[in-house]
Design an enzyme around this catalytic site. Structure first.
Site, short mmCIF file in Angstrom:
data_model
loop_
_atom_site.label_atom_id
_atom_site.label_comp_id
_atom_site.label_asym_id
_atom_site.label_seq_id
_atom_site.Cartn_x
_atom_site.Cartn_y
_atom_site.Cartn_z
N GLY A 44 0.82 -1.20 0.00
CA GLY A 44 0.00 0.00 0.00
C GLY A 44 0.86 1.25 0.00
N GLY A 59 0.91 5.55 1.18
CA GLY A 59 0.33 6.61 1.99
C GLY A 59 0.98 7.93 1.63
N GLY A 113 4.89 7.68 2.33
CA GLY A 113 5.72 6.59 1.84
C GLY A 113 4.90 5.38 1.44
CB VAL A 146 3.47 -0.51 3.56
CG1 VAL A 146 3.71 -1.72 4.46
CG2 VAL A 146 3.26 0.74 4.41
CE LYS A 154 4.31 4.83 7.33
NZ LYS A 154 3.47 5.26 8.47
CG ASP A 201 -4.25 10.11 10.27
OD1 ASP A 201 -5.39 10.51 9.96
OD2 ASP A 201 -3.42 9.74 9.43
#
Length: 857
Positions: free
Chosen positions: A513, A515, A518, A520, A535, A641
């Protein structure tokens, strides 16, 4: 509470001198030709709304403008370089937007502002200003009182000529990667009341000229690289009420002069440095101090008895030092003390009974010392005490069972081999009823009479040898425990090349994935079979370095089954010579919660959605993790978050909270929520989940996390994202749930829940199950609505939400169990009307269920 587009017709009122629409939810952009529309404009305030677009350069034509407030919106791009044409400008607030600058472009406006000789306040905090801080900053008006540059990404050093700005009352450079030293010339800013240099790369000594700032109220220089002794000249700052120099490399002793400042009334935090020596007795002079935090130093000697004079202390943290001797009896004078942390010292003697007189005490941490004797039974009387930790001491005797001891865990008493009794969950041996020592003496006495002299001596020698062997074994075991604790904290090291090999050069095939900061990747460590997640931070993205540091800082402090576990980290250089940063985390095979609530496949089935009971279990995990972060780890952590994509699911579908990239670590052991405090720290949360007060400048708080939890709870059971296109104007997820509560809960519930509820024998079973789920949904929506209220003070506190969610789950499973028993074991009870009429309790179920089953009750 005004919403919607700002009416275009209002831009045509050419006679306007004031536009003030701050603190609403208005949208729109500023017309490009605004400078030609309002020749008489003096005050232009759009702050704290949802305006977007660029700041038009024609603003510089509003020649009479004195006040320009555009903060807390979504303006992007560069600041017009012609703002310096506003010669009458006094207040310029453009903080908390998405404005940018770098070494090539964007800083020109600062140079032009040198022409604004009346400028008094200049705020550009919480943006994306990068590159070198322009030297022209020192040419701003000598009348400038506020210079707030906090939470950007600019580098460089503090200019020596900063002393030109002699009118400054506030200088905030916090949360920026500036480096170099604090210039000696800063001592010439004699009007300063607020100096904030925290979370920077500043190094070197604290200049002694800091003592010239006699009007200073707050000096915040925590989490930097300052070194050397604390200058005694700080003792001249007679108006100082908040001094925070924590998490630096300061050494030497604590200057007595600082402890003699009667003005220190809020926080004195010198924690996590290398300070040594004794704590001076002058600490008793701090009669008005609220928080004294000296954790993580090398302080030694006895805790001075004069500390009892600090009668308004609420937080006293002296943990992770080398204090010895007895606990001072004078601590009982601190009637308002909430937190007392003396963990990891060399304190000895008994735990004073008098501690029980501190009626407000909520957290008492005495682990890893040399306390002996019994645990005072009087501690049962502390009705507010939430946490007690006396592990790894030499305590003995019976553990009380009332008060805080009702919920005590084994980890709170482990390492005390001679404790007994207590609640069953502690699994301690029962306390002996007889006086064993007396019987043993009598037995030895009879042996001595019966045996010849030589035999008696052999018995005595054997007893001594046994005692010595037992003590040696106990010492080895304690050393082994201590060693294992140290080893546990030593994470293995990993290089860039190992990470590259294990992820096939960070290939797309291993990408899990992406974000904001950065990506992962799936990864296998050398010589290991187990998968982990890596990550990798995109250091070209503004704020990614801060995110890496924040996540490291948070994850190294926490230990909880519902929090993602860090395995190690890497801060290195890649083959191109570029900086490389990555975290190695445990692998979560079922991905994020977001993918299960909002499956990408257009065809939903039980295999890619969550059942109602699974959602309940996941909610329990999330709320318990947050309860730990807020209330049970020291210092407390605000996640900032919370959203489904940051909740990861293990193989057994248990949930773990991850992504601490923008988390905030509260001042050590702070448990109060400062609802009225304001902050210019940008909350880089996610739209839809951010607490409303953050947009009004409020500091990050625990209640902000609770708002996000409330929204996420509603999302989990409605299947509707808070950023769904259906939400326009004043409608949002909170309002949707409120409008449906309580009668229309099933109408807004996620319909994929029913994919898992198909195993019914008849329509009655289905109706009963639907009724049980509806009842639970009403409770869950009520909880989500209470957590996501607009006003922070109206939201539930986290401890209450955890109790509430447990009660909802327990009631749901109890109802389902009775329903299943009724449907399978008794046709009569299987009838819904009959079941309601019977209103069975656990005591009379046996009369309706076959006798053989009732034995299982």
């Amino acid at each position: 509470m005004l919403t919607g587009e700002f009416p275009h017709s209002l831009w045509n009122l050419s006679a306007l001198r004031v536009i003030g629409v701050g603190l609403n939810m208005l949208q729109g952009s500023i017309p490009a030709n605004i400078g030609d529309k309002f020749p008489a404009m003096r005050f232009f305030g759009l702050h704290e709304n949802r305006f977007h677009g660029v700041i038009p350069s024609s603003l510089s034509n509003l020649s009479r403008l004195t006040d320009l407030y555009l903060a807390n919106n979504n303006f992007t791009g560069f600041v017009p370089p012609t703002l310096g044409m506003l010669h009458s400008l006094m207040y310029l607030h453009i903080g908390t937007n998405q404005l940018e600058a770098d070494n090539r472009k964007g800083w020109e406006f600062v140079t032009s502002l040198a022409n604004c000789s009346q400028l008094q306040e200049f705020v550009l905090s919480n943006n994306f200003f990068g590159g070198q801080l322009p030297r022209s900053i020192v040419n701003l008006s000598m009348m400038l009182q506020m210079l707030d540059l906090e939470n950007n990404s600019f580098s460089g050093t503090i200019p020596h000529d900063i002393s030109n700005l002699i009118g400054l009352r506030l200088l905030d450079l916090g949360f920026n990667p500036i480096s170099g030293v604090i210039p000696e010339s800063i001592g010439k800013l004699t009007n300063l009341a607020d100096l904030a240099l925290y979370n920077t790369g500043l190094s070197g000594l604290i200049p002694s000229t800091i003592g010239n700032l006699t009007k200073l109220n707050r000096l915040l220089a925590f989490h930097t690289n300052l070194e050397g002794p604390i200058p005694a000249t700080i003792g001249r700052l007679k108006n100082l009420f908040n001094l925070d120099l924590s998490i630096n490399r300061l050494n030497g002793s604590i200057p007595r002069e600082i402890l003699e400042l009667p003005s220190l009334a809020w926080i004195l935090d010198l924690s996590y440095n290398s300070l040594s020596g004794h704590l001076p007795s002058e600490v008793g002079t701090l009669a008005n101090l609220n928080q004294l935090i000296l954790s993580g130093n090398q302080l030694s000697g006895q805790i001075p008895n004069s500390i009892g004079n600090c009668e308004v202390l609420e937080f006293l943290l002296l943990d992770n030092n080398s204090f010895g001797g007895d606990m001072p009896q004078s601590l009982t004078n601190l009637k308002g003390l909430n937190v007392l942390n003396l963990t990891v010292n060399k304190l000895s003697g008994r735990i004073p009974n008098a501690i029980s007189k501190i009626g407000n005490l909520q957290y008492l941490c005495l682990a890893h010392n040399n306390f002996s004797g019994p645990i005072p039974a009087a501690l049962q009387n502390l009705t507010l005490l939430k946490q007690l930790d006396v592990s790894f001491n030499n305590l003995q005797g019976e553990v009380p069972v009332k008060g805080v001891f009702r919920n005590l865990t084994f980890s709170s008493v482990v390492g005390n081999d001679y404790l007994c009794g207590g609640i069953p969950q502690l699994h301690l041996p029962p306390c002996p009823i007889l006086d064993v020592s007396k019987n043993k003496n009598q037995h030895l006495k009879s042996l001595a009479i019966a045996l010849p002299t030589t035999g008696a001596m052999l018995v005595l020698v054997s007893v001594i040898v046994l005692i010595l062997l037992h003590n040696r074994k106990l010492k080895r075991r304690q050393n082994k425990q201590a060693t294992s604790l140290v080893i546990e904290e030593q994470y293995q090291r990993v290089s860039y090349y190992a990470l590259s090999r294990g992820s096939n050069d960070f290939s797309e095939a291993n990408l899990l994935g992406k974000g904001r900061y950065g990506s992962v990747y799936r990864f296998t460590l050398d010589n290991e079979d187990a998968l982990v997640a890596v990550k990798v931070f995109d250091l070209q993205q503004l704020g990614s370095s801060k995110s890496f540091e924040a996540e490291c800082e948070a994850l190294r402090r926490v230990r909880h089954r519902c929090l993602i576990k860090i395995i190690t980290c890497c801060s290195s250089i890649d083959p191109q010579g570029q900086e490389f940063k990555a975290l190695v985390l445990e692998f979560m095979p079922n991905g994020s919660l977001d993918g299960w609530i909002h499956p990408k496949s257009s065809k939903c089935s039980p295999s890619n959605t969550l059942s109602f009971s699974q959602r309940l279990d996941i909610v329990i995990d999330i709320f318990e993790a947050m309860d730990y972060l807020h209330n049970h780890c020291q210092p407390s952590i605000i996640h900032c978050d919370m959203k489904p994509s940051n909740i990861l699911l293990a193989e057994d579908m248990s949930a773990k909270v991850g992504d601490f990239g923008i988390s905030k670590i509260l001042p050590k052991s702070t448990t109060k929520i400062h609802l009225n405090s304001k902050s210019s720290i940008g909350i880089r949360g996610s739209i839809g989940y951010i607490a409303p007060e953050y947009g009004e400048g409020s500091a990050a708080s625990k209640l902000g996390d609770i708002y996000s939890l409330g929204i996420m709870l509603l999302e989990m059971f409605t299947g509707t994202s808070p950023t769904d296109d259906m939400f326009k104007d004043s409608l949002n997820l909170h309002e949707l749930a409120t409008a449906a509560f309580p009668d229309r809960a099933l109408e807004i519930a996620d319909q994929t829940i029913w994919l898992h509820e198909t195993n019914y024998t008849d329509a009655t079973d289905a109706s009963m199950t639907r009724g049980i789920i509806q009842q639970s949904l009403v409770s869950l929506f009520g909880l989500g609505i209470s957590c996501s209220k607009q006003q922070p003070r109206e939201r539930m506190v986290l401890a209450d939400t955890v109790s509430k969610i447990h009660a909802i789950r327990d009631e749901y499973f109890k109802s389902r169990m009775v329903s299943d028993l009724a449907g399978t074991l008794s046709p009569a009870i299987g009838n819904l009307t009959f079941l309601r009429r019977l209103n069975l309790s656990s005591n009379d179920l046996h009369s309706e269920i076959p006798q053989s089953v009732s034995r299982l009750r």
